[in-house]
Structure formats: structure tokens, C-alpha cells
Write an enzyme that holds these catalytic residues in place. Sequence first.
Site, mmCIF file in Angstrom:
data_model
loop_
_atom_site.group_PDB
_atom_site.id
_atom_site.type_symbol
_atom_site.label_atom_id
_atom_site.label_comp_id
_atom_site.label_asym_id
_atom_site.label_seq_id
_atom_site.Cartn_x
_atom_site.Cartn_y
_atom_site.Cartn_z
ATOM 1 N N GLY A 12 -3.718 4.207 0.690
ATOM 2 C CA GLY A 12 -2.287 4.470 0.775
ATOM 3 C C GLY A 12 -1.494 3.373 1.448
ATOM 4 O O GLY A 12 -0.261 3.386 1.415
ATOM 5 N N GLY A 13 -2.188 2.397 2.041
ATOM 6 C CA GLY A 13 -1.500 1.315 2.733
ATOM 7 C C GLY A 13 -1.102 0.174 1.808
ATOM 8 O O GLY A 13 -1.381 0.190 0.611
ATOM 9 N N MET A 15 -2.183 -2.997 1.603
ATOM 10 C CA MET A 15 -3.306 -3.695 0.998
ATOM 11 C C MET A 15 -4.081 -2.777 0.062
ATOM 12 O O MET A 15 -4.549 -3.202 -0.997
ATOM 13 C CB MET A 15 -4.229 -4.242 2.104
ATOM 14 C CG MET A 15 -5.277 -5.225 1.593
ATOM 15 S SD MET A 15 -4.531 -6.696 0.882
ATOM 16 C CE MET A 15 -5.746 -7.072 -0.384
ATOM 17 N N GLU A 36 -8.480 7.710 2.507
ATOM 18 C CA GLU A 36 -7.422 7.611 3.505
ATOM 19 C C GLU A 36 -7.872 8.294 4.792
ATOM 20 O O GLU A 36 -8.867 9.032 4.807
ATOM 21 C CB GLU A 36 -6.128 8.260 3.010
ATOM 22 C CG GLU A 36 -5.023 7.260 2.635
ATOM 23 C CD GLU A 36 -4.646 6.301 3.748
ATOM 24 O OE1 GLU A 36 -4.738 6.688 4.941
ATOM 25 O OE2 GLU A 36 -4.249 5.165 3.441
ATOM 26 N N THR A 102 -9.555 -7.039 9.985
ATOM 27 C CA THR A 102 -9.491 -8.006 11.078
ATOM 28 C C THR A 102 -9.325 -7.270 12.405
ATOM 29 O O THR A 102 -9.097 -6.071 12.453
ATOM 30 C CB THR A 102 -8.339 -9.000 10.873
ATOM 31 O OG1 THR A 102 -7.091 -8.283 10.807
ATOM 32 C CG2 THR A 102 -8.529 -9.782 9.578
ATOM 33 N N MET A 127 -10.109 -13.229 2.403
ATOM 34 C CA MET A 127 -10.829 -13.186 1.138
ATOM 35 C C MET A 127 -10.288 -14.166 0.096
ATOM 36 O O MET A 127 -10.827 -14.238 -1.009
ATOM 37 C CB MET A 127 -10.762 -11.769 0.556
ATOM 38 C CG MET A 127 -11.502 -10.726 1.364
ATOM 39 S SD MET A 127 -13.288 -10.897 1.160
ATOM 40 C CE MET A 127 -13.874 -9.641 2.313
ATOM 41 N N HIS A 157 2.516 -14.145 10.463
ATOM 42 C CA HIS A 157 2.374 -12.970 9.622
ATOM 43 C C HIS A 157 3.596 -12.070 9.786
ATOM 44 O O HIS A 157 4.404 -12.254 10.689
ATOM 45 C CB HIS A 157 1.111 -12.186 9.995
ATOM 46 C CG HIS A 157 -0.144 -12.775 9.448
ATOM 47 N ND1 HIS A 157 -0.779 -13.834 10.053
ATOM 48 C CD2 HIS A 157 -0.876 -12.462 8.346
ATOM 49 C CE1 HIS A 157 -1.867 -14.142 9.348
ATOM 50 N NE2 HIS A 157 -1.940 -13.327 8.315
ATOM 51 N N LYS A 161 2.033 -6.582 11.480
ATOM 52 C CA LYS A 161 0.631 -6.888 11.766
ATOM 53 C C LYS A 161 0.317 -6.555 13.220
ATOM 54 O O LYS A 161 1.084 -6.895 14.129
ATOM 55 C CB LYS A 161 0.319 -8.354 11.475
ATOM 56 C CG LYS A 161 -1.167 -8.685 11.580
ATOM 57 C CD LYS A 161 -1.473 -10.058 11.003
ATOM 58 C CE LYS A 161 -2.943 -10.420 11.160
ATOM 59 N NZ LYS A 161 -3.843 -9.462 10.481
ATOM 60 N N GLY A 167 -7.255 -12.709 11.824
ATOM 61 C CA GLY A 167 -8.648 -12.953 11.496
ATOM 62 C C GLY A 167 -8.840 -14.286 10.806
ATOM 63 O O GLY A 167 -9.853 -14.977 10.997
#
Length: 270
Positions: A12-13, A15, A36, A102, A127, A157, A161, A167
Site C-alpha cells: 500500500g505504500g 514503493m 501490509e 534501509t 536496487m 531524498h 524519508k 542506505g
Amino acid sequence: MSDMRLIVAGAGGRMGRTLVRAIAETSGAVLAGALEAPGSELIGQDAGVLAGLPANGVLLSADLWALSAQADGIIDFTVPAATIANVAIAAERGIVHVIGTTGLSASDDAVIKSVTKRAVVVQSGNMSLGVNLLAALVKRVAQSLDQDFDIEILEMHHKQKIDAPSGTAYMLGKAAAEGRNIDLQSHSVRARDGHTGARTPGDIGFATLRGGTATGDHTVIFAGPYERIELAHKSENRMIFAHGALKAALWAKDKKPGFYSMTDVLGLTD
């Protein structure tokens, strides 16, 4: 070969929704589950709809044990506590665990590595292909330049965050430390304030910026006498992390149990 059945943790986020869209676009992968946090108001909602896609019938759930019964892997960009809870279940089920979370502590990393004698784990602070190539370059430059060149890492960022430095910044610092053959923890400077005195030779400095909607900008500066070398990567969309994570999952599908990183996935290992 059958499609790899993947669970998205934190579906649900921001990312998580990006990962759901990426899976829908990727040949060889299919969404098998959407995880979730317990108590989330999104439990029971359709993962496709949340990601801006047509309904796909995959409803958000807090029960990883049930979801993983019919899955081959889980992609996990969540928070440390959730990732560590997921590690044990993924290992017990024998499914691939791709970790992009992270802010993990040394003890968290030890827990993750403790399962890799019987499970496949791919973990990276970032990634994306570009960032991992950047890390390889940072290591090489650090090997080539002596301590007359000071190393500073700048990252920015978005304002939501929750961990700092990122990370990715830590990953780049680790690459620089490996190039210099030094321990990052004992040479890391995370903050400067007040009368700090002169810079200690061999330190690796970190500077953190937060604001707006930036998805991730990183610059590694090698500052020497009368010249600077700057290696930089700027992220424009979270999809680069999703595509990298999917590449890692598909690569890991038939691998033997062990701990792997994106350098393994991309063939960048020395």
C-alpha cells in the site's frame, strides 16, 4: 518456464504500489500476494486499484504465512521491524527474499544473514543498475587515489524519508572504504556542527539533505589538492528500483541458498 509468483511487502505504500505496477509490466513475473502491516486501513483493498491499474483480484493482507504458501518470492521495501519479521517466514517457506529496506542495524543484518544457509536472500541498499555501477566506480577510484583526496558523500531524498544517511549513501561509503581498505564505521563522519577542528585524514564524510519529492540524488566527491572528482547519480522515478528488484528476484529464482547482492545479480563482483 512458469512465471515467478511474487509477493510485494508494503503493497500500500509508495514503493509497494510502484512494484505492483512493475510486476504487471514484466514478462516472467506475476503478483501472487500483497502484504501490509496488521491494522492498516488498506487491508482488503485491491492491489491493482491502489497502484492505479485495473483490479487484479489480489487483496492486501497482513498474513504472510498464508500468502507465501503459493509464492516463489517476496520483494520487501518496508521498515526494519517488518523486514525482520518477514525474514523468518520467507526462510521457513523457502522462498526468495529480495530486501531493499534501509535503516537496518548491524543486529538486523546478522538476523538476515543467519537464514542464508537455508534460504536465498538478495539484499542491497539500492536496487538500481546505475547506483550499483556507481558503487563499483567509487571503489575503483578510492583504490586509485591516496588520502590526499578526501571523500565526502552528499545525498538528498524527499521529506518523508525516515532514515539518514540513506542506505544508498551508506552503500557508497562502504564501497569507498573497501577501495581504501579501511573500516567504514571507524572512519565515518555523519554530522558536523560547531567548532569541529580540521578534517581528519582518511575520514569519509556524509551530508544529508531532505525536502520536496526527490526520489534520490547521490554524489561522491573526491576532493584533492586543487582538483575535485565528483561521481553522481540522480534518480528520476522509483520505477528504477522496482525494475532492479524484479531483475534480482528473477535472477535468484533457481539459485542455491546464500546471501547475494546486486553486484552478484549484475555480475560486478571483483
